[in-house]
Design an enzyme around this catalytic site. Structure first.
Site, PDB file in Angstrom:
ATOM      1  N   HIS A  89       9.586 -10.221  -0.024  1.00 50.55           N
ATOM      2  CA  HIS A  89      10.013 -10.897   1.222  1.00 50.55           C
ATOM      3  C   HIS A  89      11.439 -10.453   1.530  1.00 50.55           C
ATOM      4  CE1 HIS A  89      10.041 -14.734   3.839  1.00 50.55           C
ATOM      5  NE2 HIS A  89      11.131 -14.055   4.131  1.00 50.55           N
TER       6      HIS A  89
ATOM      7  N   HIS B 233      14.295  -9.217   4.797  1.00 48.48           N
ATOM      8  CA  HIS B 233      14.685  -8.993   6.202  1.00 48.48           C
ATOM      9  C   HIS B 233      15.610  -7.792   6.264  1.00 48.48           C
ATOM     10  CE1 HIS B 233      13.082 -12.865   7.642  1.00 48.48           C
ATOM     11  NE2 HIS B 233      13.370 -13.268   6.412  1.00 48.48           N
TER      12      HIS B 233
ATOM     13  N   LYS C 227       2.484 -12.260   9.189  1.00 48.18           N
ATOM     14  CA  LYS C 227       3.389 -13.383   8.923  1.00 48.18           C
ATOM     15  C   LYS C 227       3.199 -14.475   9.950  1.00 48.18           C
ATOM     16  CE  LYS C 227       6.909 -15.637   7.086  1.00 48.18           C
ATOM     17  NZ  LYS C 227       8.306 -15.250   6.951  1.00 48.18           N
TER      18      LYS C 227
ATOM     19  N   HIS D  88       5.482 -19.040   6.608  1.00 46.57           N
ATOM     20  CA  HIS D  88       6.706 -19.847   6.547  1.00 46.57           C
ATOM     21  C   HIS D  88       6.253 -21.296   6.630  1.00 46.57           C
ATOM     22  CE1 HIS D  88      11.104 -20.583   7.309  1.00 46.57           C
ATOM     23  NE2 HIS D  88      10.552 -21.768   7.541  1.00 46.57           N
TER      24      HIS D  88
ATOM     25  N   HIS E  75       8.900 -18.309   0.161  1.00 42.40           N
ATOM     26  CA  HIS E  75      10.125 -19.025  -0.238  1.00 42.40           C
ATOM     27  C   HIS E  75       9.884 -20.513  -0.494  1.00 42.40           C
ATOM     28  CE1 HIS E  75       9.939 -19.586   4.074  1.00 42.40           C
ATOM     29  NE2 HIS E  75      10.548 -18.469   4.360  1.00 42.40           N
TER      30      HIS E  75
ATOM     31  N   ASP F  39      13.976 -12.941   0.236  1.00 44.87           N
ATOM     32  CA  ASP F  39      14.324 -13.477   1.557  1.00 44.87           C
ATOM     33  C   ASP F  39      15.763 -13.115   1.901  1.00 44.87           C
ATOM     34  OD1 ASP F  39      13.922 -14.661   4.002  1.00 44.87           O
ATOM     35  OD2 ASP F  39      14.103 -16.718   3.268  1.00 44.87           O
TER      36      ASP F  39
END
Ligand code: DOR
Ligand code: ZN
Length: 338
Positions: free
Chosen positions: A13, A15, A94, A131, A169, A241
């Site tokens: 995960h 970004h 996602k 999420h 997460h 994350d």
């Protein structure tokens, strides 16, 4: 134990953003072979063609093996998702509940509208990354994950029993219970949720670099996460994350959500596993459980972690006109990665 050799880890995960920020942060994940890259750009990555173009930009910025995801919207075309997966362009899809976090305005409001996509994914064996937070303003921010599990995830899991789900997460004992109580369900855990709890963020002053979503919870939840991360439970694996924001957006009146942990994630994790007396289980968490969940082979090459003098990490990294501040756990780190 002062040296530890592991199969090369992956980050399930991550970004990476776009443009100058992408060029700054892509090389910072170099310790990881592969990474599931989140699609919450502005505008989001919603089609297979967009995912392929984003993959090319990531590789040009210096991260060789991104595993791409599509951002699920109420208008997502099931055929496009299946074709992108069959062509090897995407690894997963996602799901952001609309409004849950950074750039999630195009997420899902009405889950009935995404039924056809979820059914197609279930049939084609395409994993869904979730999420897991409700966005209702009347739900306390510390309860949003547990409420999502009750109201949304439990019925979704029941409606699509064969769908492979990654609950992203996880931050609560309730989320751990859900993962352990359901088949075809795995979960990522971040560095900051293992290293910190809400006291670290809020007691004695507000520390914006600890602010992320889902928000850090109380210490009992942190303890449960540390337990399942370090006890060899194969359903849990690393998803950093790592979520870079410009320093000025973090150190602001209204601070952006996200902790930037990519550069030193493995040093942080070795610290946690050492504290838990579980260094022998670090490889499972960072290098083995994730590939097994996604049906991929673990990496063949190795990295070595060596315990030594305290790391001298920069407070921030700069380049391409961007500045990003590193997550600081508040104590020295001693594990060096080579
Ligand atoms: O803290 C977070 N930051 N949580 C998310 O879910 C998104 C991420 C981001 O993109 O900044
Ligand atoms: Zn994220």
């Amino acid at each position: 134990m002062d040296t530890l050799t592991l199969r090369r880890p992956d980050d399930w995960h991550l970004h990476l953003r776009d443009d100058d920020m992408l060029r700054l942060v892509a090389p910072q994940s170099a310790h990881f072979a592969r990474a599931i890259v989140m699609p919450n750009l502005v505008p989001p990555v919603v089609t297979g063609a967009e995912a392929a173009a984003y993959r090319d930009r990531i590789q040009a910025a210096g991260f060789a093996r991104p595993l791409m995801t599509l951002y699920l919207t109420e208008a997502t075309d099931p055929a496009d998702v299946v074709a992108a997966h069959a062509a090897g362009v995407i690894t997963a899809v996602k799901l952001y509940p609309a409004g849950a976090t950074t750039n999630s305005a195009s997420g899902v409001r009405d889950f009935d509208k995404v039924r056809p996509v979820l059914t197609a994914m279930e049939e084609a064996g395409i994993p869904l990354c979730i999420h897991g937070e409700v966005t209702d303003r009347d739900i306390d921010i510390f309860d949003r994950e547990a409420t999502f599990i009750d109201r949304t995830l439990t019925p979704l899991r029941r409606a699509h029993p064969a769908l492979k789900i990654t609950l992203e997460h996880v931050t609560t004992a309730e989320a751990v219970d859900f993962v352990q109580g359901n088949d075809n369900t795995g979960a990522t855990i971040t560095v900051q949720h293992l290293m910190a709890n809400r006291n670290d963020m809020l007691a004695g002053g507000m520390r914006p670099h600890f602010y992320c979503l889902p928000i850090l919870k109380r210490d009992t939840h942190q303890a449960r996460l540390r337990q399942v991360a370090t006890n060899g439970d194969t359903r849990f694996f690393l998803g950093t994350d790592s979520a870079p924001h410009p320093t000025h957006a973090k150190e602001a009146t209204c601070c952006a959500a996200g902790c930037f942990t990519a550069p030193h994630a493995l040093s942080c994790l070795a610290h946690v596993f050492e504290e838990e007396g579980a260094l022998d289980r670090l490889e499972g968490f960072v290098s083995l459980h994730g590939p097994a969940h996604y049906g991929l082979a673990p990496n063949e090459d190795r990295i070595t972690l060596t315990r030594g003098a305290a790391l001298s990490l920069p407070d921030r990294i700069e380049g391409h006109g961007q500045t990003v501040t590193l997550f600081d756990p508040g104590h020295p780190l001693h594990w060096h990665v080579t």
